[in-house]
Design a protein around this motif. Sequence first.
Motif, short mmCIF file in Angstrom:
data_model
loop_
_atom_site.label_atom_id
_atom_site.label_comp_id
_atom_site.label_asym_id
_atom_site.label_seq_id
_atom_site.Cartn_x
_atom_site.Cartn_y
_atom_site.Cartn_z
N ALA A 30 0.85 -1.19 0.00
CA ALA A 30 0.00 0.00 0.00
C ALA A 30 0.88 1.24 0.00
N SER A 31 0.41 2.28 -0.67
CA SER A 31 1.21 3.52 -0.78
C SER A 31 1.40 4.18 0.58
N TRP A 32 0.48 3.97 1.51
CA TRP A 32 0.55 4.58 2.84
C TRP A 32 1.35 3.73 3.83
N CYS A 33 1.86 2.61 3.40
CA CYS A 33 2.53 1.64 4.28
C CYS A 33 4.04 1.88 4.33
N GLY A 34 4.52 2.41 5.46
CA GLY A 34 5.94 2.65 5.62
C GLY A 34 6.79 1.39 5.47
N PRO A 35 6.43 0.30 6.18
CA PRO A 35 7.22 -0.93 6.06
C PRO A 35 7.28 -1.48 4.63
N CYS A 36 6.27 -1.17 3.83
CA CYS A 36 6.28 -1.64 2.43
C CYS A 36 7.46 -1.05 1.68
N GLN A 37 7.85 0.17 2.05
CA GLN A 37 9.00 0.81 1.39
C GLN A 37 10.27 -0.01 1.62
N LEU A 38 10.36 -0.67 2.78
CA LEU A 38 11.52 -1.50 3.10
C LEU A 38 11.56 -2.78 2.25
N MET A 39 10.39 -3.24 1.83
CA MET A 39 10.31 -4.49 1.09
C MET A 39 10.57 -4.33 -0.41
N SER A 40 10.36 -3.14 -0.94
CA SER A 40 10.52 -2.94 -2.39
C SER A 40 11.88 -3.38 -2.92
N PRO A 41 12.99 -2.99 -2.27
CA PRO A 41 14.29 -3.45 -2.77
C PRO A 41 14.43 -4.98 -2.76
N LEU A 42 13.80 -5.65 -1.78
CA LEU A 42 13.85 -7.11 -1.72
C LEU A 42 13.09 -7.74 -2.88
N MET A 43 12.00 -7.11 -3.30
CA MET A 43 11.23 -7.63 -4.43
C MET A 43 12.07 -7.53 -5.71
N ASN A 44 12.79 -6.42 -5.85
CA ASN A 44 13.69 -6.27 -7.01
C ASN A 44 14.80 -7.31 -6.96
N LEU A 45 15.35 -7.55 -5.78
CA LEU A 45 16.39 -8.57 -5.60
C LEU A 45 15.86 -9.94 -6.01
N ILE A 87 -1.06 -22.12 -3.04
CA ILE A 87 -0.18 -21.22 -2.31
C ILE A 87 0.95 -22.05 -1.70
N LEU A 88 2.18 -21.79 -2.13
CA LEU A 88 3.34 -22.54 -1.64
C LEU A 88 3.85 -21.96 -0.33
N ALA A 89 3.75 -20.64 -0.17
CA ALA A 89 4.23 -19.99 1.04
C ALA A 89 3.50 -18.67 1.21
N SER A 90 3.43 -18.21 2.47
CA SER A 90 2.70 -17.00 2.77
C SER A 90 3.35 -16.29 3.95
N THR A 91 3.55 -14.98 3.84
CA THR A 91 4.06 -14.19 4.97
C THR A 91 3.32 -12.87 5.03
N GLU A 92 3.27 -12.31 6.22
CA GLU A 92 2.73 -10.96 6.41
C GLU A 92 3.70 -10.21 7.30
N GLY A 93 3.87 -8.94 7.02
CA GLY A 93 4.83 -8.13 7.75
C GLY A 93 6.18 -8.13 7.05
N VAL A 94 7.06 -7.26 7.51
CA VAL A 94 8.39 -7.14 6.90
C VAL A 94 9.21 -8.39 7.21
N ILE A 95 9.86 -8.90 6.20
CA ILE A 95 10.82 -9.99 6.41
C ILE A 95 12.16 -9.52 5.86
N GLY A 96 13.21 -10.09 6.39
CA GLY A 96 14.55 -9.72 5.96
C GLY A 96 14.99 -10.48 4.72
N LYS A 97 16.09 -10.04 4.18
CA LYS A 97 16.66 -10.65 2.98
C LYS A 97 16.93 -12.14 3.18
N ASP A 98 17.52 -12.50 4.33
CA ASP A 98 17.85 -13.91 4.58
C ASP A 98 16.61 -14.78 4.60
N LYS A 99 15.54 -14.30 5.25
CA LYS A 99 14.31 -15.08 5.33
C LYS A 99 13.68 -15.23 3.95
#
Length: 111
Positions: A30-45, A87-99
């Motif tokens: 969501a555009s209003w979601c601060g933690p989502c900004q942290l996940m964007s680089p991981l999606m590109n990775l 659905i093979l896997a599901s997560t909610e909330g920020v996860i780190g690169k290693d996870k």
Amino acid sequence: MSKGVTTITDAEFETEVLKAEQPVLVYFWASWCGPCQLMSPLMNLAANTYSDRLKVVKIEVDPNPVTVKQYQVEGVPALRLIHGDKILASTEGVIGKDKLISLLDMHLNSN
């Protein structure tokens, strides 16, 4: 060469995700979601690292309520790793690169 992260809508979900030949990592944000900004680089990775065996898409939750409800997204950021209608896997909330890498390796190396 990776196509990167594709932005989709409810209308494109079936074609882009359910009918995809390879597993798809769906990133709910969501555009209003601060933690989502942290996940964007991981999606590109993920899109770049696993481009040979994974498709990565992102879908904004507010304008796409059908998919959000269908996949029981209760909070953002959220990830669903989907292959076909499963659905093979599901997560909610920020996860780190290693996870994220561990989750993808576990499912993609067994396919």
